[in-house]
Design a protein around this motif. Structure first.
Motif, PDB file in Angstrom:
ATOM      1  N   VAL A  93      31.396  33.215  -1.012  1.00  0.00           N
ATOM      2  CA  VAL A  93      31.843  31.283  -1.620  1.00  0.00           C
ATOM      3  C   VAL A  93      31.735  30.702  -2.861  1.00  0.00           C
ATOM      4  O   VAL A  93      32.640  30.470  -2.736  1.00  0.00           O
ATOM      5  CB  VAL A  93      30.698  31.132  -0.614  1.00  0.00           C
ATOM      6  N   GLY A  94      30.636  31.333  -3.224  1.00  0.00           N
ATOM      7  CA  GLY A  94      30.413  31.328  -4.656  1.00  0.00           C
ATOM      8  C   GLY A  94      31.525  31.564  -5.842  1.00  0.00           C
ATOM      9  O   GLY A  94      32.830  30.504  -6.406  1.00  0.00           O
ATOM     10  N   MET A  95      32.194  32.723  -5.554  1.00  0.00           N
ATOM     11  CA  MET A  95      33.360  33.601  -6.375  1.00  0.00           C
ATOM     12  C   MET A  95      34.480  32.510  -5.740  1.00  0.00           C
ATOM     13  O   MET A  95      35.809  31.924  -6.584  1.00  0.00           O
ATOM     14  CB  MET A  95      34.110  34.175  -6.155  1.00  0.00           C
ATOM     15  N   ILE A  96      35.438  31.688  -4.910  1.00  0.00           N
ATOM     16  CA  ILE A  96      35.838  30.764  -3.997  1.00  0.00           C
ATOM     17  C   ILE A  96      36.027  29.632  -4.726  1.00  0.00           C
ATOM     18  O   ILE A  96      36.147  28.893  -4.901  1.00  0.00           O
ATOM     19  CB  ILE A  96      35.795  30.621  -2.472  1.00  0.00           C
ATOM     20  N   LEU A  97      35.227  29.499  -5.110  1.00  0.00           N
ATOM     21  CA  LEU A  97      34.676  27.757  -5.695  1.00  0.00           C
ATOM     22  C   LEU A  97      34.780  27.770  -6.960  1.00  0.00           C
ATOM     23  O   LEU A  97      34.828  26.464  -7.235  1.00  0.00           O
ATOM     24  CB  LEU A  97      32.943  26.824  -4.602  1.00  0.00           C
ATOM     25  N   GLY A  98      34.830  28.893  -7.090  1.00  0.00           N
ATOM     26  CA  GLY A  98      34.296  28.789  -8.814  1.00  0.00           C
ATOM     27  C   GLY A  98      32.941  28.416  -9.171  1.00  0.00           C
ATOM     28  O   GLY A  98      32.838  27.848  -9.911  1.00  0.00           O
ATOM     29  N   PHE A  99      32.329  28.790  -8.520  1.00  0.00           N
ATOM     30  CA  PHE A  99      31.000  27.961  -8.856  1.00  0.00           C
ATOM     31  C   PHE A  99      30.232  29.341 -10.061  1.00  0.00           C
ATOM     32  O   PHE A  99      30.064  30.063  -9.018  1.00  0.00           O
ATOM     33  CB  PHE A  99      29.797  27.989  -7.733  1.00  0.00           C
ATOM     34  N   ARG A 100      30.026  29.304 -11.056  1.00  0.00           N
ATOM     35  CA  ARG A 100      29.020  29.897 -11.842  1.00  0.00           C
ATOM     36  C   ARG A 100      29.762  31.109 -11.556  1.00  0.00           C
ATOM     37  O   ARG A 100      28.885  32.242 -11.500  1.00  0.00           O
ATOM     38  CB  ARG A 100      27.949  30.146 -11.376  1.00  0.00           C
ATOM     39  N   HIS A 101      30.980  31.292 -12.090  1.00  0.00           N
ATOM     40  CA  HIS A 101      31.942  32.538 -11.933  1.00  0.00           C
ATOM     41  C   HIS A 101      30.988  33.442 -12.794  1.00  0.00           C
ATOM     42  O   HIS A 101      31.703  35.126 -12.238  1.00  0.00           O
ATOM     43  CB  HIS A 101      32.931  32.201 -12.477  1.00  0.00           C
ATOM     44  N   ARG A 102      30.659  33.381 -13.935  1.00  0.00           N
ATOM     45  CA  ARG A 102      30.649  34.413 -15.004  1.00  0.00           C
ATOM     46  C   ARG A 102      29.262  35.690 -14.043  1.00  0.00           C
ATOM     47  O   ARG A 102      28.890  36.429 -14.508  1.00  0.00           O
ATOM     48  CB  ARG A 102      30.017  33.957 -15.931  1.00  0.00           C
ATOM     49  N   LEU A 103      28.316  34.704 -13.294  1.00  0.00           N
ATOM     50  CA  LEU A 103      27.506  35.532 -12.124  1.00  0.00           C
ATOM     51  C   LEU A 103      27.716  36.062 -10.669  1.00  0.00           C
ATOM     52  O   LEU A 103      27.502  36.883 -10.372  1.00  0.00           O
ATOM     53  CB  LEU A 103      26.020  34.197 -11.919  1.00  0.00           C
ATOM     54  N   SER A 104      28.469  34.770 -10.433  1.00  0.00           N
ATOM     55  CA  SER A 104      28.606  34.479  -8.674  1.00  0.00           C
ATOM     56  C   SER A 104      30.316  35.593  -7.893  1.00  0.00           C
ATOM     57  O   SER A 104      30.243  36.340  -7.685  1.00  0.00           O
ATOM     58  CB  SER A 104      28.887  33.386  -8.166  1.00  0.00           C
ATOM     59  N   GLY A 105      31.174  35.963  -9.425  1.00  0.00           N
ATOM     60  CA  GLY A 105      31.787  37.245  -9.427  1.00  0.00           C
ATOM     61  C   GLY A 105      31.591  38.367  -9.621  1.00  0.00           C
ATOM     62  O   GLY A 105      31.757  39.309  -8.836  1.00  0.00           O
ATOM     63  N   PRO A 106      30.920  38.940 -11.063  1.00  0.00           N
ATOM     64  CA  PRO A 106      30.320  40.541 -10.660  1.00  0.00           C
ATOM     65  C   PRO A 106      29.187  40.569  -9.717  1.00  0.00           C
ATOM     66  O   PRO A 106      28.906  41.972  -8.760  1.00  0.00           O
ATOM     67  CB  PRO A 106      28.698  40.414 -12.082  1.00  0.00           C
ATOM     68  N   LEU A 107      28.590  39.438  -8.850  1.00  0.00           N
ATOM     69  CA  LEU A 107      27.476  39.733  -7.991  1.00  0.00           C
ATOM     70  C   LEU A 107      28.366  40.151  -6.630  1.00  0.00           C
ATOM     71  O   LEU A 107      27.626  41.069  -5.785  1.00  0.00           O
ATOM     72  CB  LEU A 107      26.333  38.486  -7.687  1.00  0.00           C
ATOM     73  N   PHE A 108      29.330  39.164  -6.835  1.00  0.00           N
ATOM     74  CA  PHE A 108      30.273  39.686  -5.160  1.00  0.00           C
ATOM     75  C   PHE A 108      30.706  40.751  -5.916  1.00  0.00           C
ATOM     76  O   PHE A 108      31.091  41.610  -4.373  1.00  0.00           O
ATOM     77  CB  PHE A 108      31.120  38.388  -5.318  1.00  0.00           C
ATOM     78  N   ALA A 109      31.546  41.407  -6.617  1.00  0.00           N
ATOM     79  CA  ALA A 109      32.056  42.471  -6.852  1.00  0.00           C
ATOM     80  C   ALA A 109      31.322  43.578  -6.731  1.00  0.00           C
ATOM     81  O   ALA A 109      31.403  44.720  -5.441  1.00  0.00           O
ATOM     82  CB  ALA A 109      32.333  42.712  -7.966  1.00  0.00           C
ATOM     83  N   THR A 110      30.231  43.494  -7.087  1.00  0.00           N
ATOM     84  CA  THR A 110      29.303  44.755  -6.876  1.00  0.00           C
ATOM     85  C   THR A 110      29.134  44.447  -5.535  1.00  0.00           C
ATOM     86  O   THR A 110      28.705  45.949  -4.710  1.00  0.00           O
ATOM     87  CB  THR A 110      28.060  44.316  -7.807  1.00  0.00           C
ATOM     88  N   ALA A 111      28.569  44.113  -4.403  1.00  0.00           N
ATOM     89  CA  ALA A 111      28.639  43.492  -3.008  1.00  0.00           C
ATOM     90  C   ALA A 111      29.123  44.461  -2.754  1.00  0.00           C
ATOM     91  O   ALA A 111      29.450  45.095  -1.815  1.00  0.00           O
ATOM     92  CB  ALA A 111      27.564  42.353  -2.394  1.00  0.00           C
ATOM     93  N   VAL A 112      30.856  44.582  -2.804  1.00  0.00           N
ATOM     94  CA  VAL A 112      31.353  44.222  -2.365  1.00  0.00           C
ATOM     95  C   VAL A 112      31.894  46.186  -2.051  1.00  0.00           C
ATOM     96  O   VAL A 112      31.826  46.849  -1.453  1.00  0.00           O
ATOM     97  CB  VAL A 112      32.532  43.528  -2.714  1.00  0.00           C
ATOM     98  N   LEU A 113      31.703  46.320  -3.345  1.00  0.00           N
ATOM     99  CA  LEU A 113      32.040  47.600  -3.584  1.00  0.00           C
ATOM    100  C   LEU A 113      31.069  48.699  -2.846  1.00  0.00           C
ATOM    101  O   LEU A 113      31.698  49.450  -2.145  1.00  0.00           O
ATOM    102  CB  LEU A 113      31.948  48.204  -4.951  1.00  0.00           C
ATOM    103  N   VAL A 114      29.668  48.071  -3.497  1.00  0.00           N
ATOM    104  CA  VAL A 114      29.089  49.195  -2.356  1.00  0.00           C
ATOM    105  C   VAL A 114      28.802  49.446  -0.487  1.00  0.00           C
ATOM    106  O   VAL A 114      28.980  50.154  -0.278  1.00  0.00           O
ATOM    107  CB  VAL A 114      27.157  48.691  -3.060  1.00  0.00           C
TER     108      VAL A 114
END
Length: 319
Positions: A78-99
């Motif tokens: 949700v943070g990535m969709i909204l572009g909220f703190r993308h430098r944090l939410s983007g990598p967190l989301f990518a790591t979680a999805v990858l796992v």
């Protein structure tokens, strides 16, 4: 050479639109498949065989880690969709999805479209995809980078799409050779899917029976699927060939669903093909207030019939 095949520049809004499309798809997919991912720790450990980034593991991950990754993926998505703190939410989301996608694949069922949208999520995590249409942009005043930065991200996303289709075509040739196109391989796939659904108490495709009984229909269909997959690189050559290939690839997936009730939602909903197109123009037409900023570097359109050309954002050769 590469600069002649695809746009080397793009406005920030184009990458932002791609971020929103991929984010919405991924979060929706994880939400719908929540029971499947949540129940993975309950599977028999003997069926686990780590693949991809989990290939080094011989045993399943701890249940707490898996279920925490699910919740983290939904929140950071949700943070990535909204572009909220993308430098944090983007990598967190990518790591979680990858796992999560690698872990689900480690139980034996490989869903190739999951691999593609995971690659796209990883790309969006490492590029400045929230420089427009985001909470970050509102907070920072809409800072922009060189248009080649956004263009590179979209180029790589397109390359991921093309590569996955070529690999799928090569896999068919490697495993089935000419028999895939000229033999009964496709017929057996369609028949198997129909019988499997019948045994499970579900209704199969009403088209499966007639197509299997008229086997002469199958070789042309099999050949066309190979052509679509192996010819995927033509989508990088120019807008006209790109449009033809995207239409053919989408039609192939529609056909697969119609014959076998096997859906690949990422391409079926056209999200997989989003990086090939100037999405910001579609948004601007629907909602003019979201039009590309005037201060984005632009190129001059040649005069037509003696009229001065209009200006357009850099990277605007894609319709």
């Amino acid at each position: 050479m590469w600069s002649r095949l695809v746009d080397t520049t793009a406005p920030a809004e184009r990458l932002a639109a791609f971020r929103i499309c991929v984010g919405i798809f991924a979060v929706t997919y994880l939400t719908i498949r929540f029971p499947v991912f949540w129940g993975l720790p309950d599977k028999s450990p003997s069926a686990f065989e780590g693949v991809g980034p989990l290939g080094w593991r011989d045993e399943p991950l701890p249940a707490l880690l898996v279920r925490s990754a699910i919740l983290l993926a939904l929140a950071s998505g949700v943070g990535m969709i909204l572009g909220f703190r993308h430098r944090l939410s983007g990598p967190l989301f990518a790591t979680a999805v990858l796992v999560l996608t690698a872990y689900r694949s480690s139980w034996g069922q490989l869903l190739h479209f999951e691999n593609l949208f995971t690659l796209h999520v990883l790309l969006l995590a490492v590029f400045p995809a929230a420089d427009a249409w985001s909470l970050d942009a509102r907070r920072t005043g809409g800072r922009r980078r060189d248009p080649t930065t956004y263009g590179l991200a979209l180029q790589l996303a397109c390359l991921c799409v093309v590569t996955t289709y070529v690999i799928a075509g090569l896999a068919k040739l490697r495993l089935g050779g000419s028999e895939w196109a000229l033999g009964d391989t496709l017929r057996n796939h369609i028949a198997y899917s129909a019988v499997r659904l019948d045994l499970l108490g579900a209704d199969g495709s009403p088209l499966a029976g007639p197509v299997v009984r008229n086997a002469w229909l199958l070789p042309p269909m099999a050949v066309m699927s190979l052509v679509v997959e192996l010819a995927a690189p033509i989508a990088l050559v120019g807008p006209r060939l790109r449009n033809i290939w995207v239409a053919a690839a989408w039609a192939m997936h529609v056909g697969i669903f119609a014959l076998m009730l096997i859906g690949f939602p990422y391409p079926l909903f056209l999200v997989a093909f989003a990086p090939f197109f100037a999405l910001e123009r579609l948004v601007a037409r629907a909602a003019p207030r979201f039009a590309v900023r005037d201060d984005v570097p632009s190129t001059e359109v040649p005069a037509v019939n003696g009229r001065a050309g209009a200006r357009r954002p850099a990277g605007g050769s894609l319709p």
